[in-house]
Design a protein around this motif. Structure first.
Motif, PDB file in Angstrom:
ATOM      1  N   VAL C  18      10.741  41.358 -43.768  1.00  0.00           N
ATOM      2  CA  VAL C  18       9.363  42.222 -43.926  1.00  0.00           C
ATOM      3  C   VAL C  18       8.237  41.788 -44.320  1.00  0.00           C
ATOM      4  O   VAL C  18       8.359  40.494 -44.928  1.00  0.00           O
ATOM      5  CB  VAL C  18       9.573  43.611 -44.623  1.00  0.00           C
ATOM      6  N   ALA C  19       7.100  42.307 -44.052  1.00  0.00           N
ATOM      7  CA  ALA C  19       5.760  41.606 -44.686  1.00  0.00           C
ATOM      8  C   ALA C  19       5.880  41.697 -46.200  1.00  0.00           C
ATOM      9  O   ALA C  19       6.449  42.569 -46.704  1.00  0.00           O
ATOM     10  CB  ALA C  19       4.625  42.330 -44.416  1.00  0.00           C
ATOM     11  N   ARG C 275      21.295  40.106 -27.855  1.00  0.00           N
ATOM     12  CA  ARG C 275      21.924  38.831 -28.580  1.00  0.00           C
ATOM     13  C   ARG C 275      21.035  38.996 -29.876  1.00  0.00           C
ATOM     14  O   ARG C 275      20.264  39.772 -30.323  1.00  0.00           O
ATOM     15  CB  ARG C 275      21.655  37.373 -28.014  1.00  0.00           C
ATOM     16  N   VAL C 278      15.574  38.912 -34.998  1.00  0.00           N
ATOM     17  CA  VAL C 278      15.255  39.921 -36.168  1.00  0.00           C
ATOM     18  C   VAL C 278      14.085  40.827 -35.590  1.00  0.00           C
ATOM     19  O   VAL C 278      13.414  40.476 -34.905  1.00  0.00           O
ATOM     20  CB  VAL C 278      14.263  39.055 -37.160  1.00  0.00           C
ATOM     21  N   HIS C 291      12.099  34.694 -24.616  1.00  0.00           N
ATOM     22  CA  HIS C 291      10.974  34.338 -25.625  1.00  0.00           C
ATOM     23  C   HIS C 291      11.316  35.104 -26.822  1.00  0.00           C
ATOM     24  O   HIS C 291      10.196  34.777 -27.803  1.00  0.00           O
ATOM     25  CB  HIS C 291       9.911  34.656 -24.935  1.00  0.00           C
ATOM     26  N   GLY C 292      12.272  35.978 -27.036  1.00  0.00           N
ATOM     27  CA  GLY C 292      12.173  36.721 -28.380  1.00  0.00           C
ATOM     28  C   GLY C 292      11.259  38.056 -28.342  1.00  0.00           C
ATOM     29  O   GLY C 292      11.162  38.650 -29.297  1.00  0.00           O
ATOM     30  N   GLN C 293      10.793  38.280 -27.082  1.00  0.00           N
ATOM     31  CA  GLN C 293      10.001  39.679 -26.974  1.00  0.00           C
ATOM     32  C   GLN C 293      11.300  40.667 -26.937  1.00  0.00           C
ATOM     33  O   GLN C 293      12.246  40.474 -26.084  1.00  0.00           O
ATOM     34  CB  GLN C 293       9.009  39.533 -25.830  1.00  0.00           C
TER      35      GLN C 293
ATOM     36  N   PHE D  55       3.787  38.721 -30.049  1.00  0.00           N
ATOM     37  CA  PHE D  55       5.031  39.320 -30.199  1.00  0.00           C
ATOM     38  C   PHE D  55       4.879  40.731 -29.654  1.00  0.00           C
ATOM     39  O   PHE D  55       3.888  41.432 -29.967  1.00  0.00           O
ATOM     40  CB  PHE D  55       5.536  39.231 -31.576  1.00  0.00           C
ATOM     41  N   SER D  56       5.955  41.238 -29.176  1.00  0.00           N
ATOM     42  CA  SER D  56       5.903  42.449 -28.468  1.00  0.00           C
ATOM     43  C   SER D  56       5.644  43.706 -29.475  1.00  0.00           C
ATOM     44  O   SER D  56       5.328  44.737 -29.077  1.00  0.00           O
ATOM     45  CB  SER D  56       6.951  42.613 -27.606  1.00  0.00           C
ATOM     46  N   TYR D 103       8.930  36.550 -36.707  1.00  0.00           N
ATOM     47  CA  TYR D 103      10.209  35.603 -36.856  1.00  0.00           C
ATOM     48  C   TYR D 103      10.945  35.619 -35.465  1.00  0.00           C
ATOM     49  O   TYR D 103      11.640  34.712 -35.228  1.00  0.00           O
ATOM     50  CB  TYR D 103      10.969  36.029 -37.807  1.00  0.00           C
ATOM     51  N   ASN D 104      10.952  36.656 -34.652  1.00  0.00           N
ATOM     52  CA  ASN D 104      11.995  36.674 -33.535  1.00  0.00           C
ATOM     53  C   ASN D 104      11.736  35.812 -32.552  1.00  0.00           C
ATOM     54  O   ASN D 104      12.499  34.895 -32.033  1.00  0.00           O
ATOM     55  CB  ASN D 104      12.309  38.099 -33.083  1.00  0.00           C
ATOM     56  N   PRO D 105      10.442  35.511 -32.088  1.00  0.00           N
ATOM     57  CA  PRO D 105      10.187  34.398 -31.197  1.00  0.00           C
ATOM     58  C   PRO D 105      10.455  33.142 -31.750  1.00  0.00           C
ATOM     59  O   PRO D 105      10.731  32.074 -30.791  1.00  0.00           O
ATOM     60  CB  PRO D 105       8.602  34.782 -31.204  1.00  0.00           C
ATOM     61  N   LEU D 107      12.809  32.423 -33.864  1.00  0.00           N
ATOM     62  CA  LEU D 107      14.360  32.420 -33.773  1.00  0.00           C
ATOM     63  C   LEU D 107      14.814  32.018 -32.170  1.00  0.00           C
ATOM     64  O   LEU D 107      16.020  31.338 -31.948  1.00  0.00           O
ATOM     65  CB  LEU D 107      14.989  33.723 -34.134  1.00  0.00           C
ATOM     66  N   ALA D 108      13.954  32.841 -31.267  1.00  0.00           N
ATOM     67  CA  ALA D 108      14.650  32.549 -29.973  1.00  0.00           C
ATOM     68  C   ALA D 108      14.516  31.299 -29.384  1.00  0.00           C
ATOM     69  O   ALA D 108      15.154  30.881 -28.677  1.00  0.00           O
ATOM     70  CB  ALA D 108      13.738  33.617 -28.975  1.00  0.00           C
ATOM     71  N   ASP D 130       6.681  38.674 -40.723  1.00  0.00           N
ATOM     72  CA  ASP D 130       7.738  39.387 -41.262  1.00  0.00           C
ATOM     73  C   ASP D 130       8.816  38.444 -41.606  1.00  0.00           C
ATOM     74  O   ASP D 130      10.076  38.868 -41.884  1.00  0.00           O
ATOM     75  CB  ASP D 130       8.368  40.173 -39.964  1.00  0.00           C
TER      76      ASP D 130
END
Ligand SMILES: Cc1ncc(COP(=O)(O)O)c(C=O)c1O
Ligand SMILES: Cc1ncc(COP(=O)(O)O)c(C=O)c1O
Lengths: 262, 397, 397, 262
Positions: C18-19, C275, C278, C291-293, D55-56, D103-105, D107-108, D130
């Motif tokens: 989290v922030a 998969r 976060v 791309h993690g979107q 990020f989305s 963080y997720n992009p 990690l990806a 985050d």
């Protein structure tokens, strides 16, 4: 039992003609008309007239009679009107007369005052749609003191011991109610069988209420029993308010009379 | 309550005022019911349905925030809104279903106004492998669309009855009429306590579970309430709640009928403004005119919109065992809102009548005194009515 | 499940992503939660709310008609639809409310998609004298009008979030954003298990009541189920149902996610097709592109329409302790109808996913084998959807 | 820490001019434009540039930056594009560059590949909205091996022991995030008080992100701290797509620069 009813019941019991009982609603569409219709019906050959006294919740009557009740209640028909109608009819006719209603209007008047009223103006008997034999002991006793009868009603669901009970506690003919709320419950075949059973438990004449609306139906029903009760068909004619209503009523009742075994 | 079985009465009230065609079906039902009352296996099966399907016992909830808000006595609520289907009527449905199975009938026939009972009957019917036929007045059909969708999805047959009044009266007549000709394969299942014998007995039996449960809950919590308040339409719920408490001197029982819009003659308060008469098979208090024609009840709560009450209430009103009062539409609406906002409990407008009376009562009591209010059902189906009758000005600041 | 507290994780999943602004509020909450877990008076008060207000325990209902219809194993249902408000979420609301009181906060802040959790939070909030602020996506607001009326009448503040997707995702982000600046007077109360620590622990604690209750009920009835099936959105309900059973070798646990409309990529089955990643503060399985979107979940059941799951499920999926599957919209709708018609139980479309899977499973089992299905909530709010998606031809002959 | 960042941090620590940090979104509205904007901003006086990688689900950013993210995602901006942008910028400019995302992009892509990428193309530091300090140990260690830093972020809710922890585990200046999700949490008065507290626990320069959109605001904020971070205001100008965008951007950044204590 009144003399008029006794005569009628015995006439048939001794092999006389079928009984033709006709019903109409008191005050439908207004008080004077009912008296006229009763006279017409009697003159055309009815043996006994059931005067239906309207009730706001006619649970056990079909749609035609319900509408008749509604019309009469719009005229605020009261016991006072019933008295007027019966008295006017008695002034000219000797046809047996049955006062027919639901129990609450009777209770509202009071059983005593009710019995007084019906006896005073020359009714012969009483039918109460929602007052079964077992709940009517008091009322029957009161009627008895004035020589009036409550007609026993028998339905397809009535077991034989009840038939015997009612027969043993009454003297008049029996009403067979083959429909309830306007729906016929029995096929022709079942009806014949029921009548045979009934005969095994009482030798009292049986008048059948079977939603009869034509003389053919009348004659078919009458071959298995001692008479017919026709109500909706008559109220339906009255509802039509034809300009020649009186003659149509006379013709309809006359045809019924003709169609019955003599 | 002492009751002479052979006379089918409660004091001078009750009885079996029906067409001859219905006498024998009622007698058969009466005999079946007498049998099952002494039948251990029936009792077990009944209790298992209550426990494993309906969610009994229902909680007895202390209304602490509300009691604090108004001051005076403590309020507790007996929560039939948490029963399967959202009202007490499921208990009746279980008894009817079990009786139908015992009689070998395949159909349950009933009528519904609020939809609660119709849905309960059809739901329990399904679970017991029985089919259901539900009579509904057109007016109710239209105002209770959620329940009607529910009935449709349940696969119940819905028979629409043309009438311009809300309430069970007409649907009830139609359902009985239908039964008279189908009594060999269908069981008529009225929701109304104002019915011919043996229904008042059957319903009392089915619903006194509620009062019995409450009694145990109160004992466990060492509470002896000063008042026990219930909404009274036909009085089914009320008889269930009150019956186990009638002999208890220390608790005043209060039945709350619908005072309606508040104008003259517009209400459903048969015990306050009616007089005894025969209607729907029973001799009891009744809205009627001087000629014995039945009056039209009026209430925002369809479940209370009935012209008569069950015979037990007539007897209790005469004996003074229960005190009967009336509460207006407006008071009920405002009580429903107040309960929702201070306790987060959404009750039916029927139950809101009892809450409204309790809200008047509590401030007259001391902090050690307790009022138990019977909640007969959930108000999910009344949300629209709460929204559409919202008082001027937003209540939430 | 073994869990290293200091690391805030379940195996490699979980955490507190989290922030910085939220770290300390979460830490404060974590400490308060650790305290109350060993606090007898908190436990008592918690249990009293469950017992006296929510209607716990909920029944375990044998689905005899349905089991007969399909043949094979016996089906049983654990009935959270009978809890106050019609779903399991009330249990969470109670824990949040008690924590807020302990922290001295006056507001509960949450988000809702199906409306269930929002209504539960605002209801329990009212009963505890707390105010509520509920974030809802505009799309959900419009499709759940009953719940929104309910929130309005409860006096809750409803914050509309503009988004064209159903589901909690965006409302959740807004609610957290709001909390970041109001953490000193408000408690953020997520319904989603896929959240930063300590929420997965708090929610597991609040909801494992369900599994614990079930365990006792099964023991009393001497039933050792072969399968225990739960619908999995974020997995809150699932974790509550499964947690007490994870160590039991003889019962196979099955989590059912939303297979959606059935086309490629249109689903919410993060454990099957996602998969680890976060999102929303936790490391867990997630719908995402290369791309993690974050991917857009799709399901007819708003409560299952989430892109990720709680970390416990990620850990169980990896360890093989729970088997995760997906069921399509169409299968869920048809299962809801079948359950309603054969058992008279109207469940939410979320729960219908679990039923649909059980309907596939049962015919492969013997008559002594048992499947327990977790019913997470009532389907009152889904009636419209059942009506509007009715298959061609009237199902009721 | 990179030399560029060290120089900047020390310059201010030793009493140099306030730090002006400007943020913009990579690929908003397309890749080449971002490079141009970065050059403009740097030339106009920015000390350090935060390149926001979209990020989305930008939970912790306000509406203006969210819209910037959306535009960039419509262009399918990827890490590859970030590499291109940064490399192009480095070809002409030496301004410190911060890669900022969720963080997720990261990690990806994989933490390793991420660190490799940002190090290779000349980034100096990293911010992850985050990824709190406590969860970023691994990433910080990896960055460290390539001489890059993670900038510590401090919020109004951060207790003093956390401030000390972050200060002790980092070397760069500190980012003060006075708003979250676009909403300012502090009044002017509270901000001054916070800055005083902060100074008691670290002597590292503090750059404040306070939703600054005018040079007046900039100068007011800058009097209490060591620099400002301006993001939304810049992204908002870019969103306007004015024909003279470059000169407006240059003027805006220039004005900010002017308004800061030298
Ligand atoms: C929720 C609810 N409460 C109360 C009533 C009135 O009940 P009774 O006729 O049992 O008094 C009804 C009847 O439908 C109801 O549905
Ligand atoms: C009735 C119901 N069931 C299931 C779910 C999904 O729950 P979870 O996120 O706990 O898996 C929800 C969520 O809103 C719900 O309301």
């Amino acid at each position: 039992m009144s003399d008029r009813l006794r005569t009628l019941t015995e006439r048939r019991a001794e092999g006389g003609p079928s009984i033709l009982m006709c019903a109409l609603v008191a005050g439908d569409p207004f008080v004077e008309a009912t008296v006229e219709h009763m006279q017409t019906i009697a003159d055309a050959g009815a043996d006994v007239i059931e005067l239906l006294v309207p009730f706001s919740e006619p649970t056990y009557h079909g749609p035609v009679i319900r509408r008749g009740f509604e019309r009469a209640l719009q005229e605020d028909v009261s016991w006072q009107d019933v008295r007027t109608i019966a008295a006017s009819f008695r002034a000219t006719h000797d046809t047996p007369l049955i006062a027919s209603s639901y129990y609450n209007p009777i209770l509202a008047l009071g059983e005593d005052r009710f019995v007084e009223l019906v006896a005073d103006v020359g009714f012969d008997g009483v039918m109460v749609a929602d007052l079964p034999w077992d709940e009517s002991g008091d009322l029957r006793a009161r009627l008895d003191t004035r020589g009036l009868s409550m007609l026993p009603m028998v339905a397809p669901t009535t077991p034989t011991d009840r038939i015997e009970m009612m027969a043993s506690e009454s003297e008049t003919y029996v009403i067979w109610t083959g429909h309830s709320g306007g729906e016929l419950t029995l096929s022709r075949h079942d009806f014949e069988a029921s009548m045979q059973t009934l005969r095994q438990h009482t030798d009292r004449p049986v008048v059948a209420s079977m939603k009869i609306s034509t003389d053919e139906e009348a004659s078919a029903v009458a071959t298995c029993c001692d008479g017919i009760l026709v109500g909706s068909a008559i109220v339906w004619l009255i509802e039509g308010r034809d300009s020649d209503l009186s003659s149509r009523l006379a013709r309809f009742v006359g045809d019924l009379r003709e169609s019955l075994p003599q | 309550m002492t009751r002479d079985n052979s006379e089918r009465r409660y004091g001078r009230f009750g009885g079996r005022y029906v067409a001859e065609a219905l006498w024998h079906p009622l007698e058969t039902l009466h005999q079946a019911f007498d049998e099952v009352q002494n039948d251990e296996s029936f009792r077990e099966s009944y209790e298992s349905w209550l426990d494993r399907r309906l969610g009994r016992p229902t909680p007895l909830t202390p209304l602490e925030e509300l009691s604090d808000d108004i001051g005076g006595g403590q309020l507790l609520a007996k929560r039939e809104d948490l029963l399967q289907g959202g009202s007490f009527t499921a208990n009746m449905a279980v008894v009817y279903g079990l009786l139908a199975r015992r009689l070998g009938h395949e159909w349950l026939v009933g009528e519904t106004a609020t939809g609660d009972f119709g849905v309960a009957l059809a739901s329990i019917g399904s679970a017991m492998g029985l089919r259901s036929r539900i009579f509904v007045g057109r007016e109710d059909l239209e105002s209770e669309s959620l329940s009607m969708q529910h009935l449709h999805q349940l696969g119940a047959i819905v028979e629409t009855v043309d009438t311009s009044n809300r309430g069970r009266k007409v649907a009830c007549a139609e359902a009985m009429g239908h039964w008279a000709t189908h009594a060999d394969s269908e069981l008529y299942c009225p929701s109304s306590l104002a019915m011919a014998d043996p229904y008042p007995r059957i319903i009392e039996h089915a619903l006194s579970t509620i009062g019995a449960e409450l009694k145990v809950q109160l004992e466990r919590q060492h509470v002896e309430p000063e008042y026990l308040v219930a909404p009274i339409g036909s009085g089914s719920f009320g008889v269930g709640l009150f019956e186990p408490f009638v002999d208890r001197e220390s608790t005043q029982l209060v039945g709350v009928q619908a005072g309606g819009p508040g104008q003259d003659g517009e209400h459903a308060a048969s015990l306050t403004y009616g007089r005894p008469g025969v209607f729907q098979g029973t001799y009891s208090f009744l809205l009627q005119d001087q000629h014995g024609q039945i009056g039209s009840p009026s209430s925002i709560a369809a479940g209370l919109c009935v012209p008569n009450v069950g015979p037990q209430h007539a007897a209790w009103a005469e004996s003074g065992d229960v005190h009967y009062v009336a509460v207006t539409d407006r008071e009920a609406l405002s009580a429903a809102r107040q309960l929702l906002q201070s306790e987060g409990i959404l009750v039916s407008l029927e139950s809101a009548h009892a809450i409204a009376y309790a809200l008047k009562l509590a401030p007259t009591l001391g902090p050690d005194e307790t009022v138990v209010v019977g909640i007969s059902g959930s108000g999910m189906r009344d949300l629209d009515r709460l929204e559409s009758t919202e008082p001027e000005g937003d209540p939430h600041e």
